[in-house]
Design an enzyme around this catalytic site. Sequence first.
Site, PDB file in Angstrom:
ATOM      1  N   ASP A 132       0.861  -1.193   0.000  1.00 17.38           N
ATOM      2  CA  ASP A 132       0.000   0.000   0.000  1.00 17.38           C
ATOM      3  C   ASP A 132       0.895   1.240   0.000  1.00 17.38           C
ATOM      4  O   ASP A 132       2.005   1.209   0.533  1.00 17.38           O
ATOM      5  CB  ASP A 132      -0.866   0.045   1.275  1.00 17.38           C
ATOM      6  CG  ASP A 132      -2.016  -0.960   1.253  1.00 17.38           C
ATOM      7  OD1 ASP A 132      -2.265  -1.574   0.202  1.00 17.38           O
ATOM      8  OD2 ASP A 132      -2.650  -1.128   2.315  1.00 17.38           O
ATOM      9  N   ARG A 180      -1.603  -0.873  -8.373  1.00 17.06           N
ATOM     10  CA  ARG A 180      -2.961  -0.448  -8.007  1.00 17.06           C
ATOM     11  C   ARG A 180      -2.970   1.073  -8.141  1.00 17.06           C
ATOM     12  O   ARG A 180      -2.069   1.739  -7.627  1.00 17.06           O
ATOM     13  CB  ARG A 180      -3.293  -0.838  -6.572  1.00 17.06           C
ATOM     14  CG  ARG A 180      -4.657  -0.308  -6.121  1.00 17.06           C
ATOM     15  CD  ARG A 180      -4.820  -0.330  -4.605  1.00 17.06           C
ATOM     16  NE  ARG A 180      -4.761  -1.655  -4.060  1.00 17.06           N
ATOM     17  CZ  ARG A 180      -4.299  -1.919  -2.825  1.00 17.06           C
ATOM     18  NH1 ARG A 180      -3.850  -0.946  -2.050  1.00 17.06           N
ATOM     19  NH2 ARG A 180      -4.253  -3.158  -2.376  1.00 17.06           N
TER      20      ARG A 180
HETATM   21  P1  FDA Z   1     -14.287   9.479  -4.088  1.00 13.47           P
HETATM   22  O1  FDA Z   1     -14.206   9.406  -2.591  1.00 13.47           O
HETATM   23  O2  FDA Z   1     -13.485  10.511  -4.805  1.00 13.47           O
HETATM   24  O3  FDA Z   1     -15.791   9.592  -4.474  1.00 13.47           O
HETATM   25  C1  FDA Z   1     -16.197   9.908  -5.804  1.00 13.47           C
HETATM   26  C2  FDA Z   1     -17.674   9.636  -5.957  1.00 13.47           C
HETATM   27  O4  FDA Z   1     -17.907   8.228  -5.904  1.00 13.47           O
HETATM   28  C3  FDA Z   1     -18.546  10.225  -4.848  1.00 13.47           C
HETATM   29  O5  FDA Z   1     -18.845  11.560  -5.074  1.00 13.47           O
HETATM   30  C4  FDA Z   1     -19.754   9.312  -4.903  1.00 13.47           C
HETATM   31  O6  FDA Z   1     -20.558   9.673  -5.973  1.00 13.47           O
HETATM   32  C5  FDA Z   1     -19.129   7.961  -5.217  1.00 13.47           C
HETATM   33  N1  FDA Z   1     -18.842   7.191  -3.978  1.00 13.47           N
HETATM   34  C6  FDA Z   1     -17.659   7.095  -3.342  1.00 13.47           C
HETATM   35  N2  FDA Z   1     -17.753   6.283  -2.277  1.00 13.47           N
HETATM   36  C7  FDA Z   1     -19.037   5.868  -2.230  1.00 13.47           C
HETATM   37  C8  FDA Z   1     -19.772   5.004  -1.362  1.00 13.47           C
HETATM   38  N3  FDA Z   1     -19.208   4.419  -0.317  1.00 13.47           N
HETATM   39  N4  FDA Z   1     -21.081   4.802  -1.626  1.00 13.47           N
HETATM   40  C9  FDA Z   1     -21.682   5.405  -2.672  1.00 13.47           C
HETATM   41  N5  FDA Z   1     -21.025   6.226  -3.532  1.00 13.47           N
HETATM   42  C10 FDA Z   1     -19.733   6.454  -3.313  1.00 13.47           C
HETATM   43  N6  FDA Z   1      -5.187   5.328  -0.904  1.00 13.47           N
HETATM   44  C11 FDA Z   1      -3.849   5.524  -0.687  1.00 13.47           C
HETATM   45  O7  FDA Z   1      -3.409   6.661  -0.515  1.00 13.47           O
HETATM   46  N7  FDA Z   1      -3.004   4.440  -0.656  1.00 13.47           N
HETATM   47  C12 FDA Z   1      -3.445   3.164  -0.861  1.00 13.47           C
HETATM   48  O8  FDA Z   1      -2.633   2.222  -0.839  1.00 13.47           O
HETATM   49  C13 FDA Z   1      -4.824   2.967  -1.091  1.00 13.47           C
HETATM   50  N8  FDA Z   1      -5.350   1.719  -1.313  1.00 13.47           N
HETATM   51  C14 FDA Z   1      -6.685   1.561  -1.637  1.00 13.47           C
HETATM   52  C15 FDA Z   1      -7.214   0.303  -1.959  1.00 13.47           C
HETATM   53  C16 FDA Z   1      -8.528   0.164  -2.351  1.00 13.47           C
HETATM   54  C17 FDA Z   1      -9.048  -1.185  -2.728  1.00 13.47           C
HETATM   55  C18 FDA Z   1      -9.368   1.321  -2.431  1.00 13.47           C
HETATM   56  C19 FDA Z   1     -10.799   1.211  -2.905  1.00 13.47           C
HETATM   57  C20 FDA Z   1      -8.880   2.545  -2.095  1.00 13.47           C
HETATM   58  C21 FDA Z   1      -7.545   2.686  -1.666  1.00 13.47           C
HETATM   59  N9  FDA Z   1      -7.042   3.940  -1.307  1.00 13.47           N
HETATM   60  C22 FDA Z   1      -5.684   4.089  -1.097  1.00 13.47           C
HETATM   61  C23 FDA Z   1      -7.974   5.076  -1.056  1.00 13.47           C
HETATM   62  C24 FDA Z   1      -8.117   5.995  -2.261  1.00 13.47           C
HETATM   63  O9  FDA Z   1      -6.944   6.721  -2.456  1.00 13.47           O
HETATM   64  C25 FDA Z   1      -9.273   6.973  -2.051  1.00 13.47           C
HETATM   65  O10 FDA Z   1      -8.977   7.792  -0.948  1.00 13.47           O
HETATM   66  C26 FDA Z   1     -10.619   6.338  -1.810  1.00 13.47           C
HETATM   67  O11 FDA Z   1     -10.818   5.206  -2.617  1.00 13.47           O
HETATM   68  C27 FDA Z   1     -11.738   7.346  -2.086  1.00 13.47           C
HETATM   69  O12 FDA Z   1     -11.761   7.719  -3.437  1.00 13.47           O
HETATM   70  P2  FDA Z   1     -12.735   7.072  -4.536  1.00 13.47           P
HETATM   71  O13 FDA Z   1     -11.966   6.964  -5.795  1.00 13.47           O
HETATM   72  O14 FDA Z   1     -13.235   5.758  -4.018  1.00 13.47           O
HETATM   73  O15 FDA Z   1     -13.952   8.027  -4.716  1.00 13.47           O
END
Ligand code: FDA
Length: 303
Positions: A132, A180
């Site tokens: 990670d 990833r």
């Molecule tokens: P974001 O939070 O930007 O949301 C975008 C949109 O998606 C929202 O406005 C909403 O519409 C929808 N949405 C998001 N979450 C939702 C929910 N729970 N329910 C409904 N709608 C939702 N970070 C890091 O710095 N180092 C790492 O090693 C990792 N590893 C990692 C592994 C995995 C498997 C995941 C999924 C994430 C990570 N992350 C990470 C975290 C990543 O950097 C990030 O902070 C989160 O995934 C949040 O960003 P998103 O891209 O999910 O959507």
Amino acid sequence: MKQISRDFFLFLSKNRTLNHGAKKWGLQLGASKVVAGVTAESAMKTVKSLNEKNLMCTVDHLGEFVTDKKEAKEAADYCQRTLNLIAEYGVDCNLSLKLTQLGLDIDQDLCLNNMYNILLTAKKHGNFVRIDMEDYGHYQLTLDILAELRKKFDNVGTVLQAYLYRAESDLDQLKGIPLRLVKGAYKESSDVAMQDKEKIDANFLTLIEKHLLNGSYTAIATHDHSIIEHVKKFVRVHNLPKDLFEFQMLYGFRNEMQLELVKEGYRFRTYVPFGDDWYGYFMRRLAERPQNVAFAVKGLFSK
Ligand code: FDA
């Protein structure tokens, strides 16, 4: 308001007293919805049930504030034990870990040695380990350790964060290495990281497209529907094979969509955290999405 709650939960996530207390409380505040129990055995049961729904998994033994060599060695032993358990249960699951747990802040050689041992065990079982990516203070060190490890092992990869200005040039150096890709979870300075959501999303897509077009295996880790839809279209247009990439989401988030993607024939992996050190992980998830406070508060009243 959103910014205040984000900063507040990030502040809470770093509180050592609360972290210490949380280990004694057991899984509370709704954390059991996003953390698969406190032992590797309980995580294996969750993984098995997710595998039955055709979701592959990666498990992460949660750990914060490792301050001495003994703790780092114990964390490494636990990783090896988890890899052995994955093989014993015969589940479709790899391992995710953080280098600070393995002593990165104490002694880099110790951390590297711990990783060698873990990768040897993973290799023995034909398994893969994902490092990670943590905050920017550990970024270059993590890439340096990955480069060292890749001289001997091909079963290790890491994570790149799209909010970092340098992510694209680092991705160019990591051609062929399974990555990833994520938006980025930590609060970083504007000197090193984009702060504007639209710019981060655009860079996220750039990284995904580039790594895929390079023919490098790509894990697209996001809960963002619009990013996922874009990727689906992109791979169709470019006629890229479905086994070149996988989608990933966290355990307990967008459960319906996880199953939907599998039904549509995409490779999908659920990130399954476990362990008694759940507090910091849980607070960071609340920081990301303050709407989750609703289920945390509900969790106070129901177990
Ligand atoms: P974001 O939070 O930007 O949301 C975008 C949109 O998606 C929202 O406005 C909403 O519409 C929808 N949405 C998001 N979450 C939702 C929910 N729970 N329910 C409904 N709608 C939702 N970070 C890091 O710095 N180092 C790492 O090693 C990792 N590893 C990692 C592994 C995995 C498997 C995941 C999924 C994430 C990570 N992350 C990470 C975290 C990543 O950097 C990030 O902070 C989160 O995934 C949040 O960003 P998103 O891209 O999910 O959507």
